[in-house]
Design a protein around this motif. Sequence first.
Motif, PDB file in Angstrom:
ATOM      1  N   GLU A  42       0.810  -1.213   0.000  1.00 44.75           N
ATOM      2  CA  GLU A  42       0.000   0.000   0.000  1.00 44.75           C
ATOM      3  C   GLU A  42       0.850   1.272   0.000  1.00 44.75           C
ATOM      4  O   GLU A  42       0.421   2.311  -0.504  1.00 44.75           O
ATOM      5  CB  GLU A  42      -0.924   0.013   1.209  1.00 44.75           C
ATOM      6  N   PHE A  89      -1.793  -4.560   2.948  1.00 47.33           N
ATOM      7  CA  PHE A  89      -2.421  -3.301   3.328  1.00 47.33           C
ATOM      8  C   PHE A  89      -2.832  -3.278   4.801  1.00 47.33           C
ATOM      9  O   PHE A  89      -3.004  -4.315   5.442  1.00 47.33           O
ATOM     10  CB  PHE A  89      -3.652  -3.043   2.463  1.00 47.33           C
ATOM     11  N   ARG A  94      -6.912   2.638   1.071  1.00 47.59           N
ATOM     12  CA  ARG A  94      -6.015   2.119   0.043  1.00 47.59           C
ATOM     13  C   ARG A  94      -6.568   0.826  -0.550  1.00 47.59           C
ATOM     14  O   ARG A  94      -6.466   0.579  -1.755  1.00 47.59           O
ATOM     15  CB  ARG A  94      -4.617   1.880   0.627  1.00 47.59           C
ATOM     16  N   MET A  95      -7.154   0.009   0.304  1.00 44.85           N
ATOM     17  CA  MET A  95      -7.772  -1.219  -0.177  1.00 44.85           C
ATOM     18  C   MET A  95      -8.910  -0.889  -1.136  1.00 44.85           C
ATOM     19  O   MET A  95      -9.060  -1.504  -2.194  1.00 44.85           O
ATOM     20  CB  MET A  95      -8.317  -2.000   1.031  1.00 44.85           C
TER      21      MET A  95
END
Length: 276
Positions: A42, A89, A94-95
Amino acid sequence: MEYGFCDLCINETENLENLKRILTKLYQSGYKTIALNQNFDENLLNTVDKKRKSNGLPAIPELEPIDIKEIKEEFSGKLNILHRLTFSFSDAMRMHTLNQLSVLSKYDLYAIVPKTQAALQMTISQVCADIILIKNDCSGIKLNRSLYNQAIQRNMFFEIQYLDVIRTNTRKDTMSQSHQFHAYGLSKNIFISSGASNVLHTRSTYDVVNLARVLGMDEYKAKLSIFHQSHNVILKGEQRKRSMAPFMIEFVNMEEENVNNRKKFDNKQLNIIKMS
């Protein structure tokens, strides 16, 4: 397509000659299907976002699978070669960003490495991934029976990389985690890969079966971990790629098959292993 014995995580994508040596060794050892893995953390999203913003582009990273045309041609008729992405992550945003990318449909397998307990819970409850890999260096993560069963219900698969058993600094934690899988659900939806980036890291199918027995599996489940369960992982990836929400792929429960079929399966695969 016949998948045969599988190694669904090869971590060499840069040195072509080294990769060819690994694939040759795996083919000679009895494997039929392998997956070339690309790791994506990430933190790389921050760098990509800044670069794209400075150029006036939307803050969406582009992550294309590596070009393996030459490799596929050289090993045509010998190995089925798949693309795999492994994303590490802890940040839910971000996921979410990664899951919006259409490039995910280009990967045959999509694996998640959660860095925190919250990331693990989010992965199991929300993320449309095929594989969950819990790494020893991600502290504070605890898998319990409830989370394990929830992942099983969503047809997600937990991965054990035998490289972590070979290495002395990760061996103890990996073996402990494997025995937890057995305690929570008799090692259901567990498959074994190498995680190899060097030919010295690879092991024959026979060696992996023996190693799996050390990890709490009987001989039957040990064989399934690099054969039938790996096939189910690939089918799960196909389901995700094609967005087959209205449909269901039936995952065969080998334990419910009759004794005669089970014996035939055992004898057939044992002969393959002996030949490798």
